[in-house]
Every structure is written in structure tokens, then in C-alpha cells.
Write a protein that holds these residues in place. Sequence first.
Motif, PDB file in Angstrom:
ATOM      1  N   LEU A   1       3.876   0.731   2.481  1.00 25.34           N
ATOM      2  CA  LEU A   1       3.555  -0.173   3.583  1.00 25.34           C
ATOM      3  C   LEU A   1       3.465  -1.598   3.044  1.00 25.34           C
TER       4      LEU A   1
ATOM      5  N   LYS B   1       2.417  -5.398   4.167  1.00 28.73           N
ATOM      6  CA  LYS B   1       1.629  -6.061   5.208  1.00 28.73           C
ATOM      7  C   LYS B   1       1.390  -7.518   4.837  1.00 28.73           C
TER       8      LYS B   1
ATOM      9  N   PRO C   1       0.444   4.572   1.768  1.00 29.00           N
ATOM     10  CA  PRO C   1      -0.349   5.411   2.669  1.00 29.00           C
ATOM     11  C   PRO C   1       0.054   6.882   2.669  1.00 29.00           C
ATOM     12  N   LYS C   2       1.272   7.191   2.221  1.00 30.93           N
ATOM     13  CA  LYS C   2       1.742   8.567   2.325  1.00 30.93           C
ATOM     14  C   LYS C   2       2.673   8.878   1.163  1.00 30.93           C
TER      15      LYS C   2
ATOM     16  N   SER D   1       3.426  -5.791   9.743  1.00 28.71           N
ATOM     17  CA  SER D   1       3.773  -4.927   8.618  1.00 28.71           C
ATOM     18  C   SER D   1       5.152  -4.321   8.799  1.00 28.71           C
TER      19      SER D   1
ATOM     20  N   LEU E   1       6.064   6.688   0.968  1.00 30.26           N
ATOM     21  CA  LEU E   1       6.113   5.726   2.064  1.00 30.26           C
ATOM     22  C   LEU E   1       5.278   4.511   1.668  1.00 30.26           C
TER      23      LEU E   1
ATOM     24  N   THR F   1       7.559  -0.847   6.790  1.00 33.63           N
ATOM     25  CA  THR F   1       7.498   0.288   5.872  1.00 33.63           C
ATOM     26  C   THR F   1       8.868   0.533   5.259  1.00 33.63           C
ATOM     27  N   THR F   2       8.859   1.145   4.098  1.00 33.75           N
ATOM     28  CA  THR F   2      10.086   1.560   3.435  1.00 33.75           C
ATOM     29  C   THR F   2       9.833   2.886   2.722  1.00 33.75           C
ATOM     30  N   THR F   3      10.874   3.680   2.579  1.00 39.39           N
ATOM     31  CA  THR F   3      10.757   5.007   1.981  1.00 39.39           C
ATOM     32  C   THR F   3      11.439   5.019   0.622  1.00 39.39           C
TER      33      THR F   3
ATOM     34  N   GLN G   1       0.847  -1.192   0.000  1.00 39.14           N
ATOM     35  CA  GLN G   1       0.000   0.000   0.000  1.00 39.14           C
ATOM     36  C   GLN G   1       0.885   1.246   0.000  1.00 39.14           C
TER      37      GLN G   1
END
Length: 333
Positions: free
Chosen positions: A248, A250, A212-213, A258, A246, A260-262, A210
Motif C-alpha cells: 500500500l 499512501k 497490509p497483506k 493511496s 500487497l 496498491t501494487t502486487t 505499508q
Amino acid sequence: MPQKPLFISEKALDRENQAKYITITVTDMGTPRLKTEYNVSVLVLVSDVNHNAPAFTQTSYTLFVLENHSPALHIRSVSATDRDSGNNAQVTYSLLPPQHPHLPVASLVSINTDNGHLFALRSLDHEALQAFEFCVGATDRGSLALSSKALVRVLVLDTNDNPPFVLYPLQNGSAPCTELVPQEAEPGYRVTKVVAVGGDSGQNAWLSFQLPKATEPRLFSVWEDNGEVRTARLLSVRDAAKHRLLVLVKDNGEPPRSATTTLRVLLVNGFSQPYLPLPEAVLAQAQADWLIVYLVVALASVSLLFLFSVLLFVVVWLCRRSRGAAVGHCSVP
């Protein structure tokens, strides 16, 4: 005078098939044979000999255990019966030596000698040990003890106890990688792909992605199944040059875990320029350029001063050499 009857067995006696034999009618051995005026009932009891080994209800058992369980967990019971009687029918249970000495079964499970209950001794980890097997023995208490064995296979079931691990982009604290996207890119242009693996197994390892940001949420999208990041619309000159996404990751466990990675994305005017530096890099480069100019000017000044000093030395030397002939001709003090 009546005589004691003599009983002779016509075949071998088996207590497990028939433990009692009854004789009803008594006759004499004369000629002709005469019957008594009354019936005599004789009960013959056959004593037991330990000739039956204990038999398990199953030749093999498959047990399922959830990982990360509490120690001393009752897994299951094994059971064996003996057709003999008395001590010959009393059964005790034990763990047999493993076929593979490197597997310390005795440190993983134990068995109750009286009832055959099996207690995992410590918490099991599915990622370290998915399955193991061992043999249990059942022995009677006869004078010449007999025994049998059964195979027990233990399957350690997975629980969702590990979050996904991101393989790309690297999350080891190194300098972040910047993905370049041409400003002429069409909608659906593939920017990059986030690569991750699940730390567990089965459905606990199924991953979804996903977004999300993001700096501009409607500019990029991520495919839920494979982690591909693509442009969602046509780019324009009004879009910012630098973007931060950003992502996600999961899993499908319950409850889900989950990570996260940037991602850093830079819009460039075509790919003729191999790399368009970020503003921070531009500032650092400008400072470096000024330092180089300063060093060049300083080196040139030192070189000119050195050259002037050499010329002055030569002129003074020549004037001193010719001073004896014509001192006034030299204008150098």
C-alpha cells in the motif's frame, strides 16, 4: 465710498493641500493705512483640476486560491483612491492586456469595474497552472482621465486530489514480474523496491509504504520511507516457494490518498538456476513436451513408411525386369 477688495494670491493654490482661505482684516491703501472699524471675513474656495492620478493602496498584490474551487469565486478586492474631488475622484477598474499573449487572463479572472472585486471565472488546477500574474488599472472620470496600474500575482494552492502513481512494478496489465529470493538469504535481504511518485506537491506528495497483506506476513517487511521490501527473518525449507505481497502506497495529504501494487516473490535454491518456473508454467511446459514427442513419433512413422514404399517399389521393378528369364525365381507376388 468703500471699494471692493482685490485679492491677489501670493503663491500657487493647491486644493488638495488647502481648499479654503480666510481673510480677516481689511485696511485701506492710504497713507497712513487705516483699518476699518469692523472685521470682514472672506471665504475663498479653490475649484478642483484633475491633476492627480488614482493611487492603489499597494503597488502589488499576492492572492492565494485553492485549486478545484467553485467558479465565480471572490478572490480579493483591489482598491485605489484619488485625491481630486467630484468626477475627478471617481475610480473605475479594469484588467490590462497581459504581457504574455499566450496566457488568457481574461478567461481566468474578471474584475468589477466599480469596486475592484476580483471572481475566478473557472476552476483552477494546481498541476496545470501553479501561478500567473496580470495588471489591473484604475482610471478616474475626469475630462482628461488619469490612470495608474498595479501588479496582481495569483498563486494556486495545491489540494490532495491525485493518488500516488506506482512506477515499479508496472501496473499496466502486462505479465507480473516475479522477484527471486535465494532460500539461503539472511534476515534483511533486499528483495526489491516499490517506486512511486505523488501526483500532488508539498506534503501531499510525501509517500509512505505499508504491507497490509502477504502470503506469509512475518516473512517479509517493507520500509515505510523508501518502499524497500526485505526479508524479516531467516528462511526455512518449510516456507512456501511462491509468495504474493500487497503493498500500500499512501500520501500525507488530508484526507490521504493511496494506491496498491502486487509483488510476486519466488524462493529458489540458490541462483544457479536462472529461473524456476511457476507450477502453471510447469504444466504448460509438460503439455508442450508431449506435443513435441507426438510430432516426432508421427514424423518417424511417416519416414519409415515412405522408406518401405521405396524399397518395395525397387524390388517390384527388379522382379518385373527379370520375369522373362526366370519368373519362378521371384518370390514377390
